[in-house]
Design a protein around this motif. Structure first.
Motif, PDB file in Angstrom:
ATOM      1  N   LEU A  31       0.776  -1.071  -0.014  1.00 13.37           N
ATOM      2  CA  LEU A  31       0.108  -0.057   0.063  1.00 13.37           C
ATOM      3  C   LEU A  31       0.881   1.280  -0.012  1.00 13.37           C
ATOM      4  O   LEU A  31       0.230   2.252  -0.456  1.00 13.37           O
ATOM      5  N   ILE A  32       2.103   1.281   0.544  1.00  7.42           N
ATOM      6  CA  ILE A  32       2.874   2.176   0.618  1.00  7.42           C
ATOM      7  C   ILE A  32       4.250   2.026  -0.051  1.00  7.42           C
ATOM      8  O   ILE A  32       4.969   1.132   0.143  1.00  7.42           O
ATOM      9  N   PRO A  33       4.262   2.260  -1.601  1.00  9.11           N
ATOM     10  CA  PRO A  33       5.478   1.866  -2.408  1.00  9.11           C
ATOM     11  C   PRO A  33       6.679   2.789  -2.251  1.00  9.11           C
ATOM     12  O   PRO A  33       6.623   3.801  -1.213  1.00  9.11           O
ATOM     13  N   GLY A  34       7.889   2.444  -2.855  1.00  6.97           N
ATOM     14  CA  GLY A  34       8.939   3.021  -2.640  1.00  6.97           C
ATOM     15  C   GLY A  34       9.859   2.535  -1.511  1.00  6.97           C
ATOM     16  O   GLY A  34      10.960   3.269  -1.224  1.00  6.97           O
ATOM     17  N   SER A  35      10.010   1.295  -1.378  1.00  6.71           N
ATOM     18  CA  SER A  35      11.002   0.747  -0.424  1.00  6.71           C
ATOM     19  C   SER A  35      11.331  -0.629  -0.636  1.00  6.71           C
ATOM     20  O   SER A  35      10.432  -1.406  -1.429  1.00  6.71           O
ATOM     21  N   PHE A  36      12.520  -1.101  -0.336  1.00 11.70           N
ATOM     22  CA  PHE A  36      12.788  -2.772  -0.370  1.00 11.70           C
ATOM     23  C   PHE A  36      11.825  -3.376   0.441  1.00 11.70           C
ATOM     24  O   PHE A  36      11.614  -4.466   0.027  1.00 11.70           O
ATOM     25  N   MET A  37      11.123  -2.766   1.340  1.00 14.01           N
ATOM     26  CA  MET A  37      10.045  -3.580   2.139  1.00 14.01           C
ATOM     27  C   MET A  37       8.655  -3.836   1.318  1.00 14.01           C
ATOM     28  O   MET A  37       7.907  -4.495   1.710  1.00 14.01           O
ATOM     29  N   THR A  38       8.399  -3.026   0.396  1.00 11.46           N
ATOM     30  CA  THR A  38       7.216  -2.929  -0.353  1.00 11.46           C
ATOM     31  C   THR A  38       6.865  -4.296  -0.955  1.00 11.46           C
ATOM     32  O   THR A  38       7.719  -4.971  -1.803  1.00 11.46           O
ATOM     33  N   GLY A  39       5.679  -4.827  -0.612  1.00  6.46           N
ATOM     34  CA  GLY A  39       5.211  -6.181  -1.357  1.00  6.46           C
ATOM     35  C   GLY A  39       5.700  -7.262  -0.604  1.00  6.46           C
ATOM     36  O   GLY A  39       5.571  -8.477  -1.147  1.00  6.46           O
ATOM     37  N   ASN A  40       6.504  -7.194   0.494  1.00  9.92           N
ATOM     38  CA  ASN A  40       7.073  -8.373   1.240  1.00  9.92           C
ATOM     39  C   ASN A  40       6.411  -8.719   2.325  1.00  9.92           C
ATOM     40  O   ASN A  40       6.307  -7.818   3.272  1.00  9.92           O
ATOM     41  N   ARG A  41       5.906  -9.876   2.643  1.00 12.59           N
ATOM     42  CA  ARG A  41       5.010 -10.246   3.352  1.00 12.59           C
ATOM     43  C   ARG A  41       5.673 -10.438   4.872  1.00 12.59           C
ATOM     44  O   ARG A  41       4.768 -10.290   5.836  1.00 12.59           O
ATOM     45  N   MET A  42       6.814 -10.528   5.030  1.00 13.17           N
ATOM     46  CA  MET A  42       7.690 -10.433   5.945  1.00 13.17           C
ATOM     47  C   MET A  42       7.365  -9.311   6.897  1.00 13.17           C
ATOM     48  O   MET A  42       7.227  -9.466   7.978  1.00 13.17           O
ATOM     49  N   TRP A  43       7.405  -8.083   5.984  1.00 14.16           N
ATOM     50  CA  TRP A  43       7.218  -6.881   6.640  1.00 14.16           C
ATOM     51  C   TRP A  43       5.984  -6.722   7.193  1.00 14.16           C
ATOM     52  O   TRP A  43       5.797  -6.014   8.080  1.00 14.16           O
ATOM     53  N   LEU A  44       4.852  -7.431   6.536  1.00 14.35           N
ATOM     54  CA  LEU A  44       3.816  -7.155   6.847  1.00 14.35           C
ATOM     55  C   LEU A  44       3.242  -8.005   8.656  1.00 14.35           C
ATOM     56  O   LEU A  44       2.976  -7.245   9.414  1.00 14.35           O
ATOM     57  N   THR A  45       3.916  -9.077   8.528  1.00  9.25           N
ATOM     58  CA  THR A  45       4.031  -9.859   9.868  1.00  9.25           C
ATOM     59  C   THR A  45       4.693  -8.963  10.745  1.00  9.25           C
ATOM     60  O   THR A  45       4.299  -8.836  12.083  1.00  9.25           O
ATOM     61  N   ILE A  46       5.954  -8.507  10.656  1.00  4.68           N
ATOM     62  CA  ILE A  46       6.762  -7.689  11.372  1.00  4.68           C
ATOM     63  C   ILE A  46       5.891  -6.550  11.899  1.00  4.68           C
ATOM     64  O   ILE A  46       5.799  -5.984  13.071  1.00  4.68           O
ATOM     65  N   GLY A  47       5.180  -5.721  11.088  1.00  6.38           N
ATOM     66  CA  GLY A  47       4.341  -4.642  11.249  1.00  6.38           C
ATOM     67  C   GLY A  47       3.183  -4.779  12.268  1.00  6.38           C
ATOM     68  O   GLY A  47       2.977  -4.161  13.138  1.00  6.38           O
ATOM     69  N   LEU A  48       2.547  -6.071  12.018  1.00  2.00           N
ATOM     70  CA  LEU A  48       1.502  -6.418  12.787  1.00  2.00           C
ATOM     71  C   LEU A  48       1.867  -6.674  14.199  1.00  2.00           C
ATOM     72  O   LEU A  48       1.036  -6.317  15.182  1.00  2.00           O
ATOM     73  N   ILE A  49       2.869  -7.331  14.328  1.00  3.81           N
ATOM     74  CA  ILE A  49       3.539  -7.718  15.798  1.00  3.81           C
ATOM     75  C   ILE A  49       3.611  -6.367  16.409  1.00  3.81           C
ATOM     76  O   ILE A  49       3.399  -6.351  17.665  1.00  3.81           O
ATOM     77  N   VAL A  50       4.424  -5.577  15.619  1.00  7.17           N
ATOM     78  CA  VAL A  50       5.049  -4.066  16.365  1.00  7.17           C
ATOM     79  C   VAL A  50       3.683  -3.428  16.631  1.00  7.17           C
ATOM     80  O   VAL A  50       3.657  -2.677  17.797  1.00  7.17           O
ATOM     81  N   ALA A  51       2.729  -3.479  15.829  1.00 10.07           N
ATOM     82  CA  ALA A  51       1.720  -2.352  16.201  1.00 10.07           C
ATOM     83  C   ALA A  51       0.862  -3.204  17.320  1.00 10.07           C
ATOM     84  O   ALA A  51       0.133  -2.436  18.169  1.00 10.07           O
ATOM     85  N   ALA A  52       0.774  -4.594  17.377  1.00  5.62           N
ATOM     86  CA  ALA A  52      -0.033  -5.094  18.752  1.00  5.62           C
ATOM     87  C   ALA A  52       0.759  -4.749  19.943  1.00  5.62           C
ATOM     88  O   ALA A  52       0.252  -4.550  20.737  1.00  5.62           O
ATOM     89  N   VAL A  53       2.156  -4.928  19.782  1.00  6.75           N
ATOM     90  CA  VAL A  53       2.813  -4.427  21.252  1.00  6.75           C
ATOM     91  C   VAL A  53       2.626  -3.124  21.523  1.00  6.75           C
ATOM     92  O   VAL A  53       2.445  -2.937  22.599  1.00  6.75           O
ATOM     93  N   GLY A  54       2.630  -2.275  20.370  1.00  7.79           N
ATOM     94  CA  GLY A  54       2.213  -0.748  20.852  1.00  7.79           C
ATOM     95  C   GLY A  54       0.823  -0.574  21.309  1.00  7.79           C
ATOM     96  O   GLY A  54       0.701   0.084  22.333  1.00  7.79           O
ATOM     97  N   ILE A  55      -0.070  -1.130  20.973  1.00  6.87           N
ATOM     98  CA  ILE A  55      -1.403  -1.273  21.612  1.00  6.87           C
ATOM     99  C   ILE A  55      -1.442  -1.592  22.769  1.00  6.87           C
ATOM    100  O   ILE A  55      -2.066  -1.056  23.514  1.00  6.87           O
ATOM    101  N   ILE A  56      -0.688  -2.857  23.167  1.00  5.65           N
ATOM    102  CA  ILE A  56      -0.547  -3.244  24.569  1.00  5.65           C
ATOM    103  C   ILE A  56       0.029  -2.426  25.414  1.00  5.65           C
ATOM    104  O   ILE A  56      -0.216  -2.005  26.530  1.00  5.65           O
ATOM    105  N   LEU A  57       1.223  -1.714  25.116  1.00  8.06           N
ATOM    106  CA  LEU A  57       1.741  -0.642  25.871  1.00  8.06           C
ATOM    107  C   LEU A  57       0.822   0.564  26.045  1.00  8.06           C
ATOM    108  O   LEU A  57       0.807   0.871  27.217  1.00  8.06           O
ATOM    109  N   VAL A  58       0.123   0.884  25.006  1.00  6.65           N
ATOM    110  CA  VAL A  58      -0.886   2.192  25.473  1.00  6.65           C
ATOM    111  C   VAL A  58      -2.012   1.701  26.317  1.00  6.65           C
ATOM    112  O   VAL A  58      -2.230   2.557  27.218  1.00  6.65           O
TER     113      VAL A  58
END
Length: 72
Positions: A31-58
């Motif tokens: 959804l956000i182009p212009g990076s080596f991470m674009t279209g790589n499912r590994m970064w989707l998984t990492i992003g979801l995990i980081v966001a979930a940890v952030g929600i827990i901290l909040v």
């Protein structure tokens, strides 16, 4: 977390983690182009995990401390 500064720090770190996780997930979903991470499912998984940890901290930062804990 009972101190006001500690709670604010938890909330701030949590919000930053949610934002960063959202960007990582957005790039992983192509959804956000212009990076080596674009279209790589590994970064989707990492992003979801980081966001979930952030929600827990909040949530931990927003919780009110219990009044009158025995033994403390």
């Amino acid at each position: 977390m009972n101190s006001r500064i500690g709670r604010i720090a938890l909330i701030a770190v949590g919000v930053i983690a949610v934002i960063i996780g959202g960007v990582f997930a957005g790039q992983g979903m192509n959804l956000i182009p212009g990076s080596f991470m674009t279209g790589n499912r590994m970064w989707l998984t990492i992003g979801l995990i980081v966001a979930a940890v952030g929600i827990i901290l909040v949530v931990l930062g927003l919780r009110r401390p219990r009044a009158g804990r025995p033994g403390k």
